[in-house]
Scaffold this active site. Structure first.
Site, PDB file in Angstrom:
ATOM      1  N   HIS A  81     -33.658   3.655 -16.185  1.00 43.25           N
ATOM      2  CA  HIS A  81     -32.545   3.954 -17.091  1.00 43.25           C
ATOM      3  C   HIS A  81     -33.079   3.917 -18.524  1.00 43.25           C
ATOM      4  O   HIS A  81     -33.453   2.856 -19.018  1.00 43.25           O
ATOM      5  CB  HIS A  81     -31.451   2.886 -16.874  1.00 43.25           C
ATOM      6  CG  HIS A  81     -30.186   3.127 -17.650  1.00 43.25           C
ATOM      7  ND1 HIS A  81     -29.070   2.357 -17.483  1.00 43.25           N
ATOM      8  CD2 HIS A  81     -29.858   4.044 -18.601  1.00 43.25           C
ATOM      9  CE1 HIS A  81     -28.106   2.786 -18.290  1.00 43.25           C
ATOM     10  NE2 HIS A  81     -28.568   3.803 -18.979  1.00 43.25           N
ATOM     11  N   THR A 106     -24.492  -1.677 -16.589  1.00 40.74           N
ATOM     12  CA  THR A 106     -23.469  -0.628 -16.525  1.00 40.74           C
ATOM     13  C   THR A 106     -22.206  -1.169 -15.859  1.00 40.74           C
ATOM     14  O   THR A 106     -22.232  -1.576 -14.703  1.00 40.74           O
ATOM     15  CB  THR A 106     -24.014   0.581 -15.729  1.00 40.74           C
ATOM     16  OG1 THR A 106     -25.369   0.793 -16.108  1.00 40.74           O
ATOM     17  CG2 THR A 106     -23.217   1.827 -16.008  1.00 40.74           C
ATOM     18  N   ASN A 151     -34.782   0.635  -8.516  1.00 43.49           N
ATOM     19  CA  ASN A 151     -34.654   0.627  -9.979  1.00 43.49           C
ATOM     20  C   ASN A 151     -35.618  -0.414 -10.551  1.00 43.49           C
ATOM     21  O   ASN A 151     -35.546  -1.602 -10.212  1.00 43.49           O
ATOM     22  CB  ASN A 151     -33.202   0.294 -10.344  1.00 43.49           C
ATOM     23  CG  ASN A 151     -32.973   0.308 -11.844  1.00 43.49           C
ATOM     24  OD1 ASN A 151     -33.775  -0.236 -12.599  1.00 43.49           O
ATOM     25  ND2 ASN A 151     -31.890   0.897 -12.289  1.00 43.49           N
ATOM     26  N   HIS A 166     -25.311  -0.472  -7.585  1.00 40.65           N
ATOM     27  CA  HIS A 166     -24.925  -1.516  -8.525  1.00 40.65           C
ATOM     28  C   HIS A 166     -24.558  -2.818  -7.821  1.00 40.65           C
ATOM     29  O   HIS A 166     -23.631  -2.855  -7.016  1.00 40.65           O
ATOM     30  CB  HIS A 166     -23.777  -1.122  -9.470  1.00 40.65           C
ATOM     31  CG  HIS A 166     -23.937  -1.822 -10.784  1.00 40.65           C
ATOM     32  ND1 HIS A 166     -23.581  -3.133 -10.966  1.00 40.65           N
ATOM     33  CD2 HIS A 166     -24.499  -1.426 -11.943  1.00 40.65           C
ATOM     34  CE1 HIS A 166     -23.894  -3.497 -12.178  1.00 40.65           C
ATOM     35  NE2 HIS A 166     -24.453  -2.484 -12.806  1.00 40.65           N
ATOM     36  N   GLU A 201     -22.765   9.004  -7.461  1.00 42.30           N
ATOM     37  CA  GLU A 201     -23.194   7.664  -7.079  1.00 42.30           C
ATOM     38  C   GLU A 201     -21.971   6.774  -7.253  1.00 42.30           C
ATOM     39  O   GLU A 201     -21.407   6.683  -8.348  1.00 42.30           O
ATOM     40  CB  GLU A 201     -24.357   7.183  -7.947  1.00 42.30           C
ATOM     41  CG  GLU A 201     -24.800   5.785  -7.517  1.00 42.30           C
ATOM     42  CD  GLU A 201     -26.174   5.394  -8.020  1.00 42.30           C
ATOM     43  OE1 GLU A 201     -27.047   6.276  -8.143  1.00 42.30           O
ATOM     44  OE2 GLU A 201     -26.364   4.207  -8.305  1.00 42.30           O
ATOM     45  N   ARG A 203     -33.528  -1.127 -24.303  1.00 40.72           N
ATOM     46  CA  ARG A 203     -33.734  -2.565 -24.076  1.00 40.72           C
ATOM     47  C   ARG A 203     -34.728  -2.865 -22.956  1.00 40.72           C
ATOM     48  O   ARG A 203     -35.245  -3.959 -22.876  1.00 40.72           O
ATOM     49  CB  ARG A 203     -32.412  -3.278 -23.820  1.00 40.72           C
ATOM     50  CG  ARG A 203     -31.756  -2.896 -22.521  1.00 40.72           C
ATOM     51  CD  ARG A 203     -30.573  -3.783 -22.253  1.00 40.72           C
ATOM     52  NE  ARG A 203     -29.461  -3.505 -23.117  1.00 40.72           N
ATOM     53  CZ  ARG A 203     -28.184  -3.668 -22.769  1.00 40.72           C
ATOM     54  NH1 ARG A 203     -27.887  -4.132 -21.584  1.00 40.72           N
ATOM     55  NH2 ARG A 203     -27.212  -3.383 -23.598  1.00 40.72           N
ATOM     56  N   ARG A 243     -32.090   3.686 -21.750  1.00 38.76           N
ATOM     57  CA  ARG A 243     -30.870   3.342 -22.491  1.00 38.76           C
ATOM     58  C   ARG A 243     -30.994   3.735 -23.953  1.00 38.76           C
ATOM     59  O   ARG A 243     -32.097   3.769 -24.502  1.00 38.76           O
ATOM     60  CB  ARG A 243     -30.613   1.823 -22.385  1.00 38.76           C
ATOM     61  CG  ARG A 243     -30.244   1.364 -20.996  1.00 38.76           C
ATOM     62  CD  ARG A 243     -29.825  -0.094 -21.045  1.00 38.76           C
ATOM     63  NE  ARG A 243     -28.579  -0.241 -21.746  1.00 38.76           N
ATOM     64  CZ  ARG A 243     -27.393  -0.452 -21.163  1.00 38.76           C
ATOM     65  NH1 ARG A 243     -27.304  -0.589 -19.869  1.00 38.76           N
ATOM     66  NH2 ARG A 243     -26.306  -0.550 -21.877  1.00 38.76           N
TER      67      ARG A 243
HETATM   68  N1  PXP Z   1     -27.170   2.680 -10.105  1.00 33.26           N
HETATM   69  C1  PXP Z   1     -26.812   2.875 -11.396  1.00 33.26           C
HETATM   70  C2  PXP Z   1     -26.211   4.189 -11.757  1.00 33.26           C
HETATM   71  C3  PXP Z   1     -27.024   1.870 -12.367  1.00 33.26           C
HETATM   72  O1  PXP Z   1     -26.655   2.090 -13.648  1.00 33.26           O
HETATM   73  C4  PXP Z   1     -27.651   0.672 -11.984  1.00 33.26           C
HETATM   74  C5  PXP Z   1     -27.923  -0.383 -13.012  1.00 33.26           C
HETATM   75  O2  PXP Z   1     -28.787   0.108 -13.964  1.00 33.26           O
HETATM   76  C6  PXP Z   1     -28.030   0.521 -10.636  1.00 33.26           C
HETATM   77  C7  PXP Z   1     -27.743   1.525  -9.720  1.00 33.26           C
HETATM   78  C8  PXP Z   1     -28.739  -0.699 -10.157  1.00 33.26           C
HETATM   79  O3  PXP Z   1     -27.940  -1.810 -10.253  1.00 33.26           O
HETATM   80  P1  PXP Z   1     -28.535  -3.222  -9.900  1.00 33.26           P
HETATM   81  O4  PXP Z   1     -29.634  -3.493 -10.861  1.00 33.26           O
HETATM   82  O5  PXP Z   1     -27.361  -4.140 -10.050  1.00 33.26           O
HETATM   83  O6  PXP Z   1     -29.038  -3.149  -8.471  1.00 33.26           O
END
Ligand code: PXP
Length: 239
Positions: free
Chosen positions: A43, A101, A7, A192, A151, A49, A45
């Site tokens: 993402h 999230t 990400n 996450h 997920e 942001r 949003r």
């Molecule tokens: N998966 C999803 C669906 C998310 O919304 C996020 C955060 O945007 C992540 C993974 C990645 O999370 P992190 O940045 O905490 O690794």
């Protein structure tokens, strides 16, 4: 082969802090793939942001880069996503005041809405995933909705591990949920709050096929470099 999605939202966060063009998320998308990531996650949003519309369009237009676009159920964003045509979609909840999230989708409450959205993406041949809490009920509903993947929100596990609290029941919940989803032919992803330690823990759950990791990778890259951090995670995931 288990997969790593990187990400890159926080490349855009850093760029936006200056209001200029550097560091460029498009360049980052190409780089993370060259360093061994299997896909790129962004993402878009509602409040834009970090990733903006131009970033999303350019990144989703890259050849040879699999892009997983995270979006909310907002009508305008869903239509935008259908136009941009990413390889994958992950539907996530969005709450204006959240820093990130905070939990999985409330599937029960949004059943009809989700059904319509998933049908649109499936018609456009876009692999569709639902970001959910590790709950058997939500997994059964995801099956009913014909989602390709789920997920599992690993934020609670990550927080328990980081604060040195007992995490065994949460890990067990994730394990059971992953097994159930897999038995229903739903592909299982996790994401996450993950870092080296929690990712390693989750690799014991054989049903998890894909890990989506952002904040830790970008943060750790300040010290070790993006290439090394991605390679380290790939090594962990391969085990
Ligand atoms: N998966 C999803 C669906 C998310 O919304 C996020 C955060 O945007 C992540 C993974 C990645 O999370 P992190 O940045 O905490 O690794």
């Amino acid at each position: 082969m288990k997969r790593l999605g990187v990400n890159i939202d926080h490349i855009a966060t850093l760029r936006n802090a200056r209001g200029e063009k550097h560091p460029d998320p498009l360049y980052a998308a190409k780089k993370v793939i060259s360093y061994g990531a299997d896909s790129v996650t962004i993402h878009l949003r509602e409040d834009r942001r970090h990733i903006n519309d131009i970033d999303a369009k350019k990144i989703c237009g890259l050849k040879n880069v699999l892009v997983n676009l995270e979006i909310s159920m907002n009508k305008e964003i869903v239509n935008k996503a259908l136009k941009i045509k990413p390889n994958f979609i992950c539907l996530v909840p969005e709450n204006r005041k959240e820093i990130t999230t905070e939990g999985g989708l409330n599937i029960k409450k949004n059943l009809n809405k989700l059904e319509k959205i998933i049908k649109k993406f499936k018609k456009a041949k876009i692999r569709t995933s639902l970001f959910i809490n590790p709950s058997p009920n939500d997994i059964r509903l995801a099956k009913k909705l014909n989602a390709d993947c789920i997920e599992i929100h690993t934020g609670k596990l990550a927080n328990l591990v980081k604060s040195k609290k007992n995490y065994s029941s949460e890990l067990n919940r994730i394990k059971k949920s992953a097994k159930l989803a897999s038995s229903l032919n739903i592909e299982v992803h996790a994401g996450h709050g993950l870092d080296y330690k929690t990712t390693k823990m989750l690799t014991k759950i054989i049903d998890i096929e894909e890990y989506n990791i952002g904040h830790f990778i970008i943060g750790e890259s300040i010290f070790d470099g993006l290439s090394k951090v991605i390679k380290n995670l790939k090594k962990i995931i391969k085990r």
